[in-house]
Every structure is written in C-alpha cells, then in structure tokens.
Design a protein around this motif. Structure first.
Motif, PDB file in Angstrom:
ATOM      1  N   SER A 227      11.421 -18.329 -24.073  1.00  0.00           N
ATOM      2  CA  SER A 227      10.420 -17.827 -23.131  1.00  0.00           C
ATOM      3  C   SER A 227      10.084 -16.365 -23.368  1.00  0.00           C
ATOM      4  CB  SER A 227      10.909 -18.032 -21.692  1.00  0.00           C
ATOM      5  OG  SER A 227      11.064 -19.410 -21.412  1.00  0.00           O
ATOM      6  N   ILE A 228      11.089 -15.538 -23.657  1.00  0.00           N
ATOM      7  CA  ILE A 228      10.765 -14.125 -23.915  1.00  0.00           C
ATOM      8  C   ILE A 228      10.040 -13.964 -25.242  1.00  0.00           C
ATOM      9  CG2 ILE A 228      12.641 -13.249 -22.482  1.00  0.00           C
ATOM     10  CD1 ILE A 228      14.217 -12.601 -25.025  1.00  0.00           C
ATOM     11  N   GLN A 229      10.282 -14.874 -26.180  1.00  0.00           N
ATOM     12  CA  GLN A 229       9.533 -14.826 -27.434  1.00  0.00           C
ATOM     13  C   GLN A 229       8.060 -15.143 -27.192  1.00  0.00           C
ATOM     14  OE1 GLN A 229      10.042 -13.821 -30.362  1.00  0.00           O
ATOM     15  NE2 GLN A 229      12.220 -13.812 -30.772  1.00  0.00           N
ATOM     16  N   ALA A 230       7.806 -16.057 -26.271  1.00  0.00           N
ATOM     17  CA  ALA A 230       6.423 -16.450 -25.981  1.00  0.00           C
ATOM     18  C   ALA A 230       5.697 -15.423 -25.119  1.00  0.00           C
ATOM     19  CB  ALA A 230       6.416 -17.812 -25.281  1.00  0.00           C
ATOM     20  N   VAL A 231       6.389 -14.870 -24.122  1.00  0.00           N
ATOM     21  CA  VAL A 231       5.760 -13.966 -23.162  1.00  0.00           C
ATOM     22  C   VAL A 231       5.882 -12.506 -23.587  1.00  0.00           C
ATOM     23  CG1 VAL A 231       5.738 -13.267 -20.729  1.00  0.00           C
ATOM     24  CG2 VAL A 231       6.199 -15.644 -21.341  1.00  0.00           C
ATOM     25  N   ARG A 232       6.976 -12.154 -24.253  1.00  0.00           N
ATOM     26  CA  ARG A 232       7.235 -10.836 -24.833  1.00  0.00           C
ATOM     27  C   ARG A 232       7.260  -9.684 -23.805  1.00  0.00           C
ATOM     28  NH1 ARG A 232       7.898 -11.785 -29.797  1.00  0.00           N
ATOM     29  NH2 ARG A 232       8.130  -9.603 -30.396  1.00  0.00           N
ATOM     30  N   PRO A 233       8.097  -9.797 -22.789  1.00  0.00           N
ATOM     31  CA  PRO A 233       8.284  -8.660 -21.887  1.00  0.00           C
ATOM     32  C   PRO A 233       9.183  -7.616 -22.544  1.00  0.00           C
ATOM     33  CG  PRO A 233       9.821 -10.385 -21.320  1.00  0.00           C
ATOM     34  CD  PRO A 233       8.975 -10.928 -22.448  1.00  0.00           C
ATOM     35  N   LYS A 234       9.240  -6.443 -21.948  1.00  0.00           N
ATOM     36  CA  LYS A 234      10.201  -5.438 -22.389  1.00  0.00           C
ATOM     37  C   LYS A 234      11.569  -5.789 -21.804  1.00  0.00           C
ATOM     38  CE  LYS A 234       6.932  -1.654 -22.990  1.00  0.00           C
ATOM     39  NZ  LYS A 234       6.553  -0.263 -22.602  1.00  0.00           N
ATOM     40  N   ILE A 235      12.618  -5.422 -22.534  1.00  0.00           N
ATOM     41  CA  ILE A 235      13.980  -5.751 -22.107  1.00  0.00           C
ATOM     42  C   ILE A 235      14.787  -4.466 -21.935  1.00  0.00           C
ATOM     43  CG2 ILE A 235      16.092  -7.012 -22.630  1.00  0.00           C
ATOM     44  CD1 ILE A 235      13.763  -8.887 -22.312  1.00  0.00           C
ATOM     45  N   ILE A 236      15.446  -4.328 -20.796  1.00  0.00           N
ATOM     46  CA  ILE A 236      16.425  -3.259 -20.587  1.00  0.00           C
ATOM     47  C   ILE A 236      17.797  -3.917 -20.520  1.00  0.00           C
ATOM     48  CG2 ILE A 236      17.271  -1.446 -19.055  1.00  0.00           C
ATOM     49  CD1 ILE A 236      14.432  -1.024 -18.079  1.00  0.00           C
ATOM     50  N   TYR A 237      18.674  -3.558 -21.453  1.00  0.00           N
ATOM     51  CA  TYR A 237      20.031  -4.113 -21.451  1.00  0.00           C
ATOM     52  C   TYR A 237      20.958  -3.060 -20.860  1.00  0.00           C
ATOM     53  CZ  TYR A 237      24.182  -6.621 -23.185  1.00  0.00           C
ATOM     54  OH  TYR A 237      25.371  -7.302 -23.272  1.00  0.00           O
ATOM     55  N   PHE A 238      21.367  -3.293 -19.617  1.00  0.00           N
ATOM     56  CA  PHE A 238      22.186  -2.334 -18.872  1.00  0.00           C
ATOM     57  C   PHE A 238      23.625  -2.847 -18.856  1.00  0.00           C
ATOM     58  CE2 PHE A 238      23.941  -0.127 -15.210  1.00  0.00           C
ATOM     59  CZ  PHE A 238      23.342   1.114 -15.278  1.00  0.00           C
ATOM     60  N   LYS A 239      24.515  -2.106 -19.480  1.00  0.00           N
ATOM     61  CA  LYS A 239      25.881  -2.600 -19.612  1.00  0.00           C
ATOM     62  C   LYS A 239      26.906  -1.490 -19.356  1.00  0.00           C
ATOM     63  CE  LYS A 239      25.717  -1.969 -24.612  1.00  0.00           C
ATOM     64  NZ  LYS A 239      26.628  -0.817 -24.612  1.00  0.00           N
ATOM     65  N   ARG A 240      28.155  -1.916 -19.340  1.00  0.00           N
ATOM     66  CA  ARG A 240      29.264  -1.029 -19.043  1.00  0.00           C
ATOM     67  C   ARG A 240      30.434  -1.433 -19.931  1.00  0.00           C
ATOM     68  NH1 ARG A 240      32.138  -0.936 -13.025  1.00  0.00           N
ATOM     69  NH2 ARG A 240      33.358   0.974 -13.269  1.00  0.00           N
ATOM     70  N   ASN A 241      31.414  -0.547 -20.080  1.00  0.00           N
ATOM     71  CA  ASN A 241      32.604  -0.923 -20.831  1.00  0.00           C
ATOM     72  C   ASN A 241      33.200  -2.194 -20.234  1.00  0.00           C
ATOM     73  OD1 ASN A 241      35.849  -0.663 -20.821  1.00  0.00           O
ATOM     74  ND2 ASN A 241      34.996  -0.009 -22.771  1.00  0.00           N
ATOM     75  N   ILE A 242      33.515  -3.176 -21.090  1.00  0.00           N
ATOM     76  CA  ILE A 242      33.919  -4.488 -20.603  1.00  0.00           C
ATOM     77  C   ILE A 242      35.239  -4.438 -19.833  1.00  0.00           C
ATOM     78  CG2 ILE A 242      34.438  -6.866 -21.258  1.00  0.00           C
ATOM     79  CD1 ILE A 242      32.728  -6.513 -23.724  1.00  0.00           C
ATOM     80  N   VAL A 243      36.207  -3.663 -20.305  1.00  0.00           N
ATOM     81  CA  VAL A 243      37.494  -3.573 -19.610  1.00  0.00           C
ATOM     82  C   VAL A 243      37.285  -3.035 -18.198  1.00  0.00           C
ATOM     83  CG1 VAL A 243      39.802  -2.577 -19.625  1.00  0.00           C
ATOM     84  CG2 VAL A 243      38.727  -3.240 -21.779  1.00  0.00           C
ATOM     85  N   ASP A 244      36.446  -2.012 -18.064  1.00  0.00           N
ATOM     86  CA  ASP A 244      36.175  -1.446 -16.747  1.00  0.00           C
ATOM     87  C   ASP A 244      35.432  -2.443 -15.855  1.00  0.00           C
ATOM     88  OD1 ASP A 244      37.438   0.868 -17.451  1.00  0.00           O
ATOM     89  OD2 ASP A 244      35.613   1.960 -17.955  1.00  0.00           O
ATOM     90  N   GLU A 245      34.556  -3.265 -16.447  1.00  0.00           N
ATOM     91  CA  GLU A 245      33.893  -4.312 -15.673  1.00  0.00           C
ATOM     92  C   GLU A 245      34.927  -5.280 -15.092  1.00  0.00           C
ATOM     93  OE1 GLU A 245      29.631  -4.698 -18.109  1.00  0.00           O
ATOM     94  OE2 GLU A 245      31.125  -6.300 -18.198  1.00  0.00           O
ATOM     95  N   LEU A 246      35.871  -5.682 -15.923  1.00  0.00           N
ATOM     96  CA  LEU A 246      36.881  -6.641 -15.481  1.00  0.00           C
ATOM     97  C   LEU A 246      37.742  -6.061 -14.361  1.00  0.00           C
ATOM     98  CD1 LEU A 246      38.048  -8.136 -18.915  1.00  0.00           C
ATOM     99  CD2 LEU A 246      36.468  -9.118 -17.262  1.00  0.00           C
ATOM    100  N   ILE A 247      38.155  -4.800 -14.523  1.00  0.00           N
ATOM    101  CA  ILE A 247      38.981  -4.165 -13.496  1.00  0.00           C
ATOM    102  C   ILE A 247      38.185  -4.016 -12.201  1.00  0.00           C
ATOM    103  CG2 ILE A 247      40.147  -2.026 -12.838  1.00  0.00           C
ATOM    104  CD1 ILE A 247      40.934  -1.723 -15.741  1.00  0.00           C
TER     105      ILE A 247
END
Length: 487
Positions: A227-247
């Motif tokens: 779907s994103i290939q067809a519609v082509r919106p902009k993407i913001i990938y918001f992430k955090r250190n995985i260990v801190d996410e788990l804690i």
C-alpha cells in the motif's frame, strides 16, 4: 470524547469545519515500536496548525476526529472494539472496515432497507445500523471494482485515509490542514508479533523476508508494504534503544502507569518502579526477536524508495525543538514556535541499578547471546562498572565514564526544547558514505553545535555506525567531544 453521535456526525460532515479532501503528497505515516515515545511525539506534532495527526477539532477546541491508532488489529483491541461498537469513530478503524464492508457488499438489501431506523433492517445488520449510511456510500463507490479481496480493500481504505477523502471515510481533519498523518506500530506488521487471531498486516511475512502461503482461505492478506508503494506517503520512523523500550514496558506493567500525565503518575513510577526483577533469559530472547524485527522493518523501508526520516527518541529527548524542526522540514510545513512539550511529563530519569534489581544477570544473558550491539550508552557504561562502584575504564569503552547511568523509564514522554543541530537530530541512513571524515575534527568544531549537543549527536552517530567502516573515526569524534566537555 463523550460527544453525542448526531452532533459528531454533523461536525464530520460540515465543510466549514473539516477538510474534504487532501493532496496525497501531504500525507505521512509514523512507524514506531511499543514504549518508544511515539504517543508523545504525535501529540506534540498534532499541535502544529498545518498538521493533522489525530483528527478534527470542535469549536471548543477538543479533538473529536479520527483516532491515532486506526490500524490497530482487531485481536489486539478486542475489548475496545466490542465495548465501543456503536461509536461513530469505529468507522475510522481498519478492523471495522475489514469486518463489515464485505458483508455490506454481499447484502445489498441492507442498504435498500430504508435507512438505519427502518424496521426492515435484518438482525445481522442491527449492530451497525448507525454506520450503514457511510458504509453504503462507500460500497456504492466500490461497485465498479470487480476485484475487492482484503488486500484490494485495504489499499482503497489506505488511499482514502491519506487523501482525507470525506466521501468514503467518516473521520476528518481540520479545514486548515495541509499535512495529515497517522501511526502504525511495527508490531502490527509481519508474522513475528501477530495476535491470537493473526490479523496483522503482512501477517504471512517473516522477519527474514520469507513470504508464506496463506492458510485456510480468508480473502488474502492486507499489505502495508504494497500500500505504501502504491500511495507513496512520507514515512517517519520514530524509535528508541530496544533494551530501554523493554525495561520501560516492564516498569509500566509494574507501576500501572503507561503514560505519565500527572505528578501523581510520576510519583508512582518513582516509588514502585524500583528494584524490578526481570527474567534475564526472557529479556535476552525478546531483545533478539525485537532486534531482528527492527532489522526487517529497516530493510523494507530502505528497499521502498520512499522518503524516510529516522528519528531517535534519545536525541529528541535532549533537544525537542531541533527534533521538531527536522520533522517540519521533512513534512514541508513552516516552523511552529507554540509547541507544548509537556503533553505528558518529561521522562522519569532513574538509575538503571535502582530500576533493575538483577541488572547484572540481564547483562550476562545479553552478552551470552552476543547482543551487546543493542545496549544503549547507559548500559554500556553499566557493563564497565566494577563491583566497588568505581567505573572501570577499558580500551574499548565507548561511553562517558559514569558510575550511575540513568535511563528513562516512562517511555511516553520526553521533554524540553532547544539545543542541538536540527540536521543531526535524525539518524543517518545505513548506506551513507559521508558519516565521518577520515580525520576527527579539531575540538573547536564542537563549539558551533554546543558542547552538550555535540557529545550526544556524535555518540548517536557512533551507535548507528558502530559496525561500519567508520567505527574508529566515530569513536574518536565522541571521545574528543567528551574530553573537551570535561575540560
């Protein structure tokens, strides 16, 4: 929001209030992970007058439009969907459309029964009687489509959202909107974190890229990637250190506070979020699984050819103004100076040693599986601390030598504004060839950015490129900045 259904409906259909249609080039999707801080990021972003990240506003200023998590799989919110089946906002959710649109198309008599109040309406349609006008309107628009399996239906739904098309979608943005967006959690994509009923998007795709054949029929698998290939919106990938996410997730479960919005929430975290005992082996396995899933997401994004902005929670937390400036430039909107960054409280910073009772066991389990690359700056420093509490300096030490590293445990919030270089607030693409020069800069180079921000940014660059060809140069950049700061 407690607004009467008929008033809500009138508001959504008022051309003087809502945006009737949006150019798809102004649309975006925020991809994020649980406990990465995206709830807070979306709340701040939605304050921009040109950005719609959660729906329309009433005349009293309250948001009453589309929910933020419209892609929530049914099996990950079953109780919510069942308890609010009659609410108009249900029309906004993919789960609602996926369940009812095929039935409406298969039963044209539902739309010909004389309206939602008609006595002729069959029993099977009664649960959605108030939703039928919009569902029937959309079904009429789709009549010309011969193929309308679930992947095709999802694509049409996704297109309507990204265009804010009021003809077929109940939930709208404010009339002044120039850019509209929503959020998708990466746990809702792929097979790895599917729910009990397996209703994720792309649920037949493994993290290694293998696509499995669908079992048991079901009309196909809706695909986020297609779907994103067809519609082509902009993407913001918001992430955090995985260990801190788990804690952060474990502390939230222990305290019952998932988003610290009051001082009482903060006090609860500080009192009950201490000395949490984690299952070390379980944490290490979860870290491995989440690391592999993040790699899968990044590989799919890099292969998509779309415009992608990578934002890290850690950098945004240190300088949110710079972080928002980066997002504004990426989305093509003017700079906004009126953000309230305290929509949730600033993250509660606590010592890792105070939060995790058995942190040494956790570190040992992570090291045993060779997953040290996922450790944050705070955990790297903790791993190098001797039993006597004095930091052990090691030739390969990559983090500032601190005896009590601190980690943010209330993952929903981040604080403060200002500081930092906006251009450095986002992570570099993994294939960047300009991540570092062959020689580290002279100490005076850091003054243009501000010492504190330069240290944070240089370490962030190092973390992302630690396995690349610039490993030694980037470590030298960070060490140089830290030495100057101490001086």
């Amino acid at each position: 929001q407690g607004i009467e259904f008929t008033k809500y409906k009138a508001l959504m259909e008022d051309p003087e209030t809502v945006k009737q249609k949006l150019d798809v080039r102004g649309s975006f999707v925020v991809l994020s992970e649980p406990r990465a801080g995206s709830e807070w990021f979306m709340s701040v972003l939605d304050q921009h007058p040109d950005v719609c990240a959660s729906g329309t506003a009433s005349s009293q200023g309250g948001r009453v439009g589309f929910p933020r998590d419209i892609f929530l799989p049914y099996d990950k919110g079953t109780r919510y969907f069942e308890d609010h089946a009659g609410a108009m906002r249900m029309q906004c959710y993919w789960s609602f459309v996926e369940k009812w649109m095929p039935l409406v198309r298969e039963n044209p008599g539902w739309c010909a029964a004389g309206g939602p109040e008609a006595a002729a309406l069959p029993e099977a349609a009664r649960p959605i009687r108030r939703h039928l006008p919009k569902l029937c309107q959309w079904a009429k628009l789709l009549d010309g489509q011969q193929r309308l399996d679930k992947p095709a239906l999802f694509l049409r739904y996704f297109e309507r959202i990204m265009k804010a098309d009021s003809q077929s979608w109940a939930c709208q943005c404010p009339k002044e909107t120039k850019v509209a967006g929503t959020r998708i959690m990466t746990d809702w994509i792929g097979k790895t974190f599917k729910g009990k009923l397996g209703l994720n998007l792309d649920r037949n795709e493994l993290d290694n890229g293998t696509v499995l054949a669908e079992s048991g029929g079901g009309g196909g698998v809706p695909s986020f990637w297609a779907s994103i290939q067809a519609v082509r919106p902009k993407i913001i990938y918001f992430k955090r250190n995985i260990v801190d996410e788990l804690i952060s997730r474990h502390v939230a479960s222990a305290t019952g506070v998932f988003h610290a919005k009051t001082e009482g929430d903060a006090a609860r975290i500080r009192s009950r979020g201490r000395n949490v005992t984690l299952k070390a082996n379980g944490i290490s396995w979860e870290l491995l699984r989440r690391g592999q899933h993040r790699d899968y997401i990044k590989q799919k994004l890099e292969a998509s050819g779309l415009d992608v902005l990578y934002l890290d929670y850690e950098i945004c937390k240190e300088g949110m103004q710079s972080c928002m400036q980066m997002a504004e430039r990426f989305l093509g909107v003017d700079e906004h100076l009126g953000y309230n960054y305290k929509t949730t409280l600033k993250s509660i910073d606590m010592s890792v040693g105070d939060v995790v009772e058995n942190y040494r066991s956790v570190l040992e389990a992570i090291e045993k599986k060779g997953l040290n690359r996922y450790l944050s700056q705070q955990w790297v420093a903790l791993a190098s601390t001797g039993r006597d509490g004095v930091t052990a300096v090691d030739a390969d030490a990559t983090a500032p030598t601190i005896t009590k590293p601190r980690t943010s445990v209330a993952g929903a919030g981040a604080g403060g504004g200002g500081g930092g270089a906006a251009g450095a607030a986002s992570r570099f693409r993994t294939n960047s060839t300009a991540a570092a020069s062959s020689k580290p800069p002279r100490p005076s180079a850091s003054r243009a950015l501000g010492l504190s921000s330069f240290i944070q940014i240089s370490y962030q660059i190092y973390q992302h490129a630690r396995e690349g060809e610039h490993h030694q140069d980037l470590r030298a950049v960070h060490a140089l900045a830290q030495a100057e700061h101490e001086a």
